[in-house]
Design an enzyme around this catalytic site. Structure first.
Site, PDB file in Angstrom:
ATOM      1  N   GLY A  80       0.877  -1.166   0.000  1.00  0.00           N
ATOM      2  CA  GLY A  80       0.000   0.000   0.000  1.00  0.00           C
ATOM      3  C   GLY A  80       0.911   1.211   0.000  1.00  0.00           C
ATOM      4  N   GLU A  81       0.739   2.069   0.967  1.00  0.00           N
ATOM      5  CA  GLU A  81       1.605   3.247   1.087  1.00  0.00           C
ATOM      6  C   GLU A  81       2.185   3.232   2.504  1.00  0.00           C
ATOM      7  OE1 GLU A  81       2.656   5.360  -1.227  1.00  0.00           O
ATOM      8  OE2 GLU A  81       3.866   6.167   0.415  1.00  0.00           O
ATOM      9  N   SER A  82       3.495   3.061   2.584  1.00  0.00           N
ATOM     10  CA  SER A  82       4.104   2.824   3.901  1.00  0.00           C
ATOM     11  C   SER A  82       3.978   4.034   4.828  1.00  0.00           C
ATOM     12  CB  SER A  82       5.571   2.431   3.750  1.00  0.00           C
ATOM     13  OG  SER A  82       6.308   3.473   3.136  1.00  0.00           O
ATOM     14  N   CYS A 112       5.984  -5.459  -0.057  1.00  0.00           N
ATOM     15  CA  CYS A 112       6.081  -4.110  -0.621  1.00  0.00           C
ATOM     16  C   CYS A 112       6.087  -3.044   0.479  1.00  0.00           C
ATOM     17  CB  CYS A 112       5.001  -3.902  -1.682  1.00  0.00           C
ATOM     18  SG  CYS A 112       5.481  -2.621  -2.845  1.00  0.00           S
ATOM     19  N   ARG A 140      12.919   2.931  -0.671  1.00  0.00           N
ATOM     20  CA  ARG A 140      11.566   3.006  -1.253  1.00  0.00           C
ATOM     21  C   ARG A 140      11.658   3.375  -2.734  1.00  0.00           C
ATOM     22  NH1 ARG A 140       8.468   7.313   1.798  1.00  0.00           N
ATOM     23  NH2 ARG A 140       6.716   6.472   0.608  1.00  0.00           N
ATOM     24  N   ILE A 169       5.197  -3.040  -7.836  1.00  0.00           N
ATOM     25  CA  ILE A 169       4.405  -1.816  -7.976  1.00  0.00           C
ATOM     26  C   ILE A 169       5.051  -0.732  -7.109  1.00  0.00           C
ATOM     27  CG2 ILE A 169       2.115  -0.774  -7.700  1.00  0.00           C
ATOM     28  CD1 ILE A 169       0.982  -3.697  -7.888  1.00  0.00           C
ATOM     29  N   ARG A 170       5.734   0.203  -7.749  1.00  0.00           N
ATOM     30  CA  ARG A 170       6.509   1.233  -7.022  1.00  0.00           C
ATOM     31  C   ARG A 170       7.265   0.573  -5.861  1.00  0.00           C
ATOM     32  NH1 ARG A 170       4.191   5.159  -4.543  1.00  0.00           N
ATOM     33  NH2 ARG A 170       2.230   4.109  -4.231  1.00  0.00           N
ATOM     34  N   HIS A 206       4.266  -7.736  -4.949  1.00  0.00           N
ATOM     35  CA  HIS A 206       2.932  -8.091  -4.475  1.00  0.00           C
ATOM     36  C   HIS A 206       2.654  -9.530  -4.888  1.00  0.00           C
ATOM     37  CE1 HIS A 206       1.101  -4.095  -3.369  1.00  0.00           C
ATOM     38  NE2 HIS A 206       2.226  -3.722  -3.950  1.00  0.00           N
ATOM     39  N   GLU A 208       0.176 -11.230  -3.923  1.00  0.00           N
ATOM     40  CA  GLU A 208      -1.250 -11.513  -3.728  1.00  0.00           C
ATOM     41  C   GLU A 208      -2.095 -11.162  -4.946  1.00  0.00           C
ATOM     42  OE1 GLU A 208       0.367  -8.998  -2.623  1.00  0.00           O
ATOM     43  OE2 GLU A 208      -0.868  -7.194  -2.781  1.00  0.00           O
TER      44      GLU A 208
HETATM   45  N1  GLN Z   1       6.031   2.972  -2.829  1.00  0.00           N
HETATM   46  C1  GLN Z   1       5.215   2.559  -1.724  1.00  0.00           C
HETATM   47  C2  GLN Z   1       5.775   3.051  -0.400  1.00  0.00           C
HETATM   48  O1  GLN Z   1       6.759   3.665  -0.361  1.00  0.00           O
HETATM   49  C3  GLN Z   1       5.081   1.041  -1.685  1.00  0.00           C
HETATM   50  C4  GLN Z   1       4.318   0.589  -2.893  1.00  0.00           C
HETATM   51  C5  GLN Z   1       3.542  -0.666  -2.697  1.00  0.00           C
HETATM   52  O2  GLN Z   1       3.331  -1.161  -1.581  1.00  0.00           O
HETATM   53  N2  GLN Z   1       3.066  -1.191  -3.797  1.00  0.00           N
HETATM   54  O3  GLN Z   1       5.204   2.789   0.602  1.00  0.00           O
END
Ligand code: GLN
Length: 226
Positions: A80-82, A112, A140, A169-170, A206, A208
């Site tokens: 997600g977004e850390s 991630c 990151r 994903i990023r 990911h 999942e």
């Molecule tokens: N770039 C996101 C972060 O820094 C992580 C991306 C992800 O979990 N798919 O949290």
């Protein structure tokens, strides 16, 4: 709404099938309970992890409170977004209880953003709340903008049956391993993207979203053995 409906365990978007939630199912005599694996459900890919865990035979529940955290045998920290997940961990008063359970040997599968949160250190100046416990320094968004997201096939040590189908994903990557007990299970461009430190597993991708459940299966197998 039936009397067996448990609001905390209802998953948004999931059709109610009339089956009892996994934790309410009764076991036949002598049957060993499947491990109860929580998925931290503050932000990110929660539903997909719950489904993958159930497909590999675990019982799976959302974890949003310290009381729920206290019940589980293992935990998934989803992508997600850390920064958001970290702030919510603080706001929901989950950070310290989670750190305590990890210090006490809670098995964790971090993916991630989860891998970022589980790292002891980040390769950045700006501070953000971290759970820590995994002795690595992580960077990151490590694969650059042009490669913000990519699917690939990745050989992972200990995962039989050929390369895994995974989505980056990023994604982060491990810049430095900080202790001898961290094993590298897979790398991309020479940088670790799957690592394991005993019962703490972390993957930069990911697992999942592709339907390839082998990492979840390997994790749940170690939880059963723990
Ligand atoms: N770039 C996101 C972060 O820094 C992580 C991306 C992800 O979990 N798919 O949290």
């Amino acid at each position: 709404m039936s009397s067996t409906f448990v609001p905390d365990r209802w998953i948004p978007g999931e059709r109610l099938t009339g089956r009892l939630p996994a934790t309410e199912q009764t076991l036949a005599d002598g049957e060993l309970a499947a491990p109860l694996v929580g998925v931290l459900a503050l932000q990110g890919d929660v539903l997909e992890h719950l489904r993958a865990l159930r497909r590999v035979g675990a019982r799976a529940v959302q974890v949003k409170t310290a009381a729920q955290l206290a019940e589980v045998d293992a935990l998934v920290l989803p992508g997600g977004e850390s920064t958001t997940i970290g702030k919510l961990l603080v706001r929901f008063e989950l950070l310290a209880p989670l750190q305590a359970r990890i210090a006490d040997g809670l098995p964790v599968l971090a993916t991630c953003a989860g891998m970022i949160l589980l790292s002891d250190e980040l390769d950045q100046v700006e501070p953000q709340p971290l759970v820590g416990g995994l002795h690595v320094r992580t960077r990151r968004n490590a694969f650059g903008r042009q490669l913000d997201s990519f699917d690939t096939r990745l050989e992972v040590v200990g995962i039989d049956g050929g390369p895994m189908d995974v989505a980056f994903i990023r994604a982060p990557r491990v810049e430095e391993i900080l202790a001898d007990d961290v094993e590298v299970l897979a790398s991309v461009d020479g940088y670790p993207v799957v690592v394991r430190q005993g019962l703490l597993w972390a993957a930069a991708f990911h697992p999942e979203v592709t339907g390839d459940d082998r990492l979840h299966a390997a994790f749940v197998a170690t939880v059963r053995g723990a």
